[in-house]
Design a protein around this motif. Structure first.
Motif, PDB file in Angstrom:
ATOM      1  N   ASN A   6       0.838  -1.279   0.586  1.00  0.00           N
ATOM      2  CA  ASN A   6       0.279   0.053  -0.186  1.00  0.00           C
ATOM      3  C   ASN A   6       1.483   1.319  -0.042  1.00  0.00           C
ATOM      4  N   LYS A   8      -0.416   3.802  -0.581  1.00  0.00           N
ATOM      5  CA  LYS A   8      -0.821   5.399   0.065  1.00  0.00           C
ATOM      6  C   LYS A   8      -0.275   6.480  -1.279  1.00  0.00           C
ATOM      7  N   HIS A  90      -9.660   1.263   4.881  1.00  0.00           N
ATOM      8  CA  HIS A  90      -8.404   1.716   5.071  1.00  0.00           C
ATOM      9  C   HIS A  90      -9.064   2.476   6.405  1.00  0.00           C
ATOM     10  N   GLU A 160      -6.345  -4.588  11.262  1.00  0.00           N
ATOM     11  CA  GLU A 160      -5.142  -4.000  10.944  1.00  0.00           C
ATOM     12  C   GLU A 160      -5.553  -2.953  12.229  1.00  0.00           C
ATOM     13  N   ALA A 164      -1.226   0.160  15.686  1.00  0.00           N
ATOM     14  CA  ALA A 164      -0.057  -0.498  14.310  1.00  0.00           C
ATOM     15  C   ALA A 164       0.070   0.053  13.042  1.00  0.00           C
ATOM     16  N   ILE A 165      -0.365   0.518  12.118  1.00  0.00           N
ATOM     17  CA  ILE A 165      -0.629   1.635  11.219  1.00  0.00           C
ATOM     18  C   ILE A 165       0.467   2.580  11.723  1.00  0.00           C
ATOM     19  N   GLY A 166       2.244   2.321  10.463  1.00  0.00           N
ATOM     20  CA  GLY A 166       2.966   3.577  10.614  1.00  0.00           C
ATOM     21  C   GLY A 166       3.303   3.616  11.902  1.00  0.00           C
ATOM     22  N   GLY A 202      -1.973  -6.472   8.912  1.00  0.00           N
ATOM     23  CA  GLY A 202      -1.936  -5.225   8.572  1.00  0.00           C
ATOM     24  C   GLY A 202      -1.463  -4.152   9.621  1.00  0.00           C
ATOM     25  N   SER A 204       2.695  -2.344  10.521  1.00  0.00           N
ATOM     26  CA  SER A 204       4.080  -1.950  10.793  1.00  0.00           C
ATOM     27  C   SER A 204       4.891  -3.345  10.338  1.00  0.00           C
ATOM     28  N   VAL A 205       4.325  -4.528   9.512  1.00  0.00           N
ATOM     29  CA  VAL A 205       5.204  -5.731   8.908  1.00  0.00           C
ATOM     30  C   VAL A 205       6.000  -4.925   8.924  1.00  0.00           C
ATOM     31  N   LEU A 223      -0.671  -7.163   4.792  1.00  0.00           N
ATOM     32  CA  LEU A 223      -0.942  -5.610   3.925  1.00  0.00           C
ATOM     33  C   LEU A 223       0.171  -4.734   4.709  1.00  0.00           C
ATOM     34  N   VAL A 224       1.208  -4.524   3.109  1.00  0.00           N
ATOM     35  CA  VAL A 224       2.355  -3.681   3.739  1.00  0.00           C
ATOM     36  C   VAL A 224       2.357  -2.158   4.096  1.00  0.00           C
ATOM     37  N   GLY A 225       2.522  -1.208   4.811  1.00  0.00           N
ATOM     38  CA  GLY A 225       3.321   0.430   3.903  1.00  0.00           C
ATOM     39  C   GLY A 225       3.951   0.801   3.895  1.00  0.00           C
ATOM     40  N   GLY A 226       4.665   1.108   5.268  1.00  0.00           N
ATOM     41  CA  GLY A 226       6.392   2.109   4.971  1.00  0.00           C
ATOM     42  C   GLY A 226       7.509   1.013   4.331  1.00  0.00           C
TER      43      GLY A 226
HETATM   44  C1  PEP Z   1      -1.177  -0.258   5.354  1.00  0.00           C
HETATM   45  O1  PEP Z   1      -0.482   0.927   4.707  1.00  0.00           O
HETATM   46  O2  PEP Z   1      -2.120  -0.251   5.432  1.00  0.00           O
HETATM   47  C2  PEP Z   1      -0.067  -0.334   7.122  1.00  0.00           C
HETATM   48  C3  PEP Z   1      -0.276  -1.086   7.866  1.00  0.00           C
HETATM   49  O3  PEP Z   1       1.237   0.605   7.211  1.00  0.00           O
HETATM   50  P1  PEP Z   1       1.916   0.135   7.637  1.00  0.00           P
HETATM   51  O4  PEP Z   1       3.190  -1.000   7.071  1.00  0.00           O
HETATM   52  O5  PEP Z   1       3.057   1.525   7.307  1.00  0.00           O
HETATM   53  O6  PEP Z   1       2.083   0.266   9.336  1.00  0.00           O
END
Ligand code: PEP
Length: 249
Positions: A6, A8, A90, A160, A164-166, A202, A204-205, A223-226
């Protein structure tokens, strides 16, 4: 296992092009990779991904088929731009745009009707977790965010935790296991022998924690952001998923 990137609203077009190229350089079968790119980049990314096994997706779509909705995109437009899947609900859209679970369900129905598979995101806030309401909140979100009827094999869930996101904070494997088991028990059972909807984790994986998360029961990917903005880290996460799949046969 499904590993979804992701991006973003982060990469420039140049950076996105490099990341897409890196995605095509390696293969992680039987892992399925999804890429949720910013909408203006869908067409160039679909060109970059070419005939690769990476599925391209949008980060949102409107609940209506067509109309006066300035700035929005329809499911059909995503399809036209090369997407075959869309990310819905999201927590950043729920927070930034006030999206309710009912709206997410309407968007999901619209996307499915236009031949897009959907990833529906769920997750509790820190306050909801601290006050012992996490499971009930997520299960309520699940029921309210799923369309009333949906074709088997077309819906994925992403759990998610919002906190924990970001943030660099990851839910404990015990909490992930409990939540994924609770969601699994609420999902409709297959009538046609399909696998149940996969549940991605999801929040901070990264390359370091992926393997332990993937070893948890009912975790169907991430689901992976950063970390999806770092080609080597994303590859390493995909590799952990592949190894877990090989291990569990
Ligand atoms: C996300 O974008 O849904 C997410 C989980 O981001 P991050 O991996 O950066 O925490």
């Amino acid at each position: 296992m499904i590993i979804a990137a992701n991006w973003k609203m982060n990469p420039t077009l140049d950076v996105a092009g490099g990341l897409a190229l890196a995605l095509t350089a390696r293969h992680f079968a039987p892992v399925t990779r999804l890429l949720f790119a910013p909408h203006p980049y869908l067409v160039p990314m679909s060109v970059r991904l070419g005939g690769s096994d990476v599925r391209l997706g949008g980060q949102d779509c409107h609940q209506d088929t067509v109309g006066a909705h300035t700035g929005d995109v329809s499911a059909a437009m995503l399809r036209d731009c090369g997407a075959s899947v869309v990310l819905l609900g999201h927590s950043e859209r729920r927070a930034d745009h006030g999206e309710s679970s009912a709206l997410v369900a309407a968007k999901a129905a619209q996307a499915l009707a236009h031949d897009l598979d959907v990833v529906i995101c769920l997750g509790e806030s820190l306050d909801e977790r601290r006050t012992g309401r996490a499971e009930q909140i997520v299960i309520d979100q699940l029921h309210a965010s799923l369309p009333k009827e949906f074709p088997e094999g077309r819906v994925m869930i992403a759990y998610e935790p919002v906190w924990a996101i970001g943030t660099g904070e990851v839910a404990s494997v015990t909490d992930i296991a409990a939540m994924h088991a609770a969601i699994t028990s609420e999902l409709p059972k297959s009538k046609n022998g399909h696998m149940p909807p996969p549940i991605l984790y999801g929040g901070s994986v990264n390359a370091e924690n992926a393997a332990s998360i993937f070893s948890v029961d009912h975790v169907g990917g991430a689901l992976v952001g950063g970390a999806s903005l770092d080609a080597a880290a994303f590859d390493s996460i995909c590799d952990s998923a592949r190894l877990q799949m090989l291990k569990s046969g």
